[in-house]
Design a protein around this motif. Structure first.
Motif, PDB file in Angstrom:
ATOM      1  N   ASN A 114       0.825  -1.203   0.000  1.00  0.00           N
ATOM      2  CA  ASN A 114       0.000   0.000   0.000  1.00  0.00           C
ATOM      3  C   ASN A 114       0.864   1.260   0.000  1.00  0.00           C
ATOM      4  OD1 ASN A 114      -2.324  -1.610   0.171  1.00  0.00           O
ATOM      5  ND2 ASN A 114      -2.301  -1.563   2.416  1.00  0.00           N
ATOM      6  N   GLU A 134      -2.595  -8.037  -2.748  1.00  0.00           N
ATOM      7  CA  GLU A 134      -3.261  -6.786  -3.094  1.00  0.00           C
ATOM      8  C   GLU A 134      -2.269  -5.631  -3.071  1.00  0.00           C
ATOM      9  OE1 GLU A 134      -6.755  -5.938  -0.828  1.00  0.00           O
ATOM     10  OE2 GLU A 134      -7.600  -7.955  -1.095  1.00  0.00           O
ATOM     11  N   HIS A 136      -2.498  -1.368  -3.378  1.00  0.00           N
ATOM     12  CA  HIS A 136      -3.367  -0.189  -3.391  1.00  0.00           C
ATOM     13  C   HIS A 136      -2.507   1.077  -3.373  1.00  0.00           C
ATOM     14  CE1 HIS A 136      -7.031  -2.575  -2.375  1.00  0.00           C
ATOM     15  NE2 HIS A 136      -6.162  -3.318  -1.700  1.00  0.00           N
ATOM     16  N   HIS A 137      -2.817   2.013  -4.249  1.00  0.00           N
ATOM     17  CA  HIS A 137      -2.209   3.346  -4.236  1.00  0.00           C
ATOM     18  C   HIS A 137      -0.683   3.244  -4.392  1.00  0.00           C
ATOM     19  CE1 HIS A 137      -6.164   4.186  -2.700  1.00  0.00           C
ATOM     20  NE2 HIS A 137      -5.913   3.599  -1.555  1.00  0.00           N
ATOM     21  N   ASP A 157      -5.298  -1.670  -7.303  1.00  0.00           N
ATOM     22  CA  ASP A 157      -6.237  -0.568  -7.140  1.00  0.00           C
ATOM     23  C   ASP A 157      -5.471   0.748  -7.049  1.00  0.00           C
ATOM     24  OD1 ASP A 157      -8.710   0.834  -6.384  1.00  0.00           O
ATOM     25  OD2 ASP A 157      -7.810   0.900  -4.389  1.00  0.00           O
TER      26      ASP A 157
END
Length: 219
Positions: A114, A134, A136-137, A157
């Motif tokens: 992240n 995952e 993110h950003h 994402d």
């Protein structure tokens, strides 16, 4: 199974900087340089919380088989920046620079990347056969963005990737056996942007590809 608080350490020229096996380590401001193997190696029963640091000239920056929470770490000139083998590896506000591979996850590890970066890498993200990976950003730059040989759960994402332009392999080459989701993804300057194989399903929302010879190949 002991515990240790490590603050303001500098470790230089060794095989492994910090090895955690069965203990709990909380660390801040850790500088590690010129390790033959890992900057930090976390075994399956270990726990690590690390905030702020810089690793350089290491084979692997952090290799985790336990439970690790890492933030504000910069890794330079590594074979692999972060490698999650099992357990849980949480990475926030960190970066991998001038390295071969940025972030590696595989089946059996919950991996979260992240608010993080990689620049001048051959491969930014290696999801392998990951079942809980995952990102993110994030912002990534290098030869290739993402490779997966058979992921079961993969999420990207709000991420951007800028390629080298002359790399002939796909920037994103993903084989997915279950759900792989891509939301708010931007890819620029890749001669071949995306190749998708496997049963999927693949879910794309708000994808932008610019300055690419080929956009999406589904095979």
């Amino acid at each position: 199974e002991g515990s240790a608080q490590l603050n303001n350490l500098y470790l230089n020229h060794s095989y492994i900087g910090i090895r955690i096996d069965g203990g709990t380590v909380s660390a801040t401001s850790i500088d590690i340089e010129s390790m033959d193997f890992d900057g930090v190696r976390l075994e399956s029963s270990g726990m690590l919380s690390l905030d702020q640091g810089s690793f350089s000239n290491v084979s692997i920056g952090i290799q985790s088989e336990g439970f690790a929470d890492v933030s504000n770490l910069a890794i330079h000139r590594a074979g692999i920046g972060f490698k999650g083998v099992s357990g849980q590896l949480l990475i926030d506000q960190s970066g991998v620079y001038n390295s071969t591979i940025g972030y590696v996850g595989q089946q059996g590890v919950q991996m979260r990347v992240n608010n993080s970066l990689s620049f001048d890498t051959i491969l930014s993200l290696d999801a392998g056969d990951a079942d809980d990976f995952e990102t993110h950003h994030g912002a990534f730059e290098g030869d290739r963005f993402l490779f997966s040989s058979g992921s079961q759960s993969l999420v990207l994402d709000d991420v951007t990737f800028s390629g080298a332009g002359d790399e002939q392999r796909y920037a994103v080459d993903v084989k997915c056996s279950l759900t792989c989701s891509f939301n708010d993804v931007t890819i620029t300057n890749a001669s071949k942007a995306i190749q998708l194989t496997g049963a999927g399903p693949f879910d794309f929302e708000r994808l932008e590809i610019t300055n690419s010879g080929r956009g999406i190949d589904v095979v």
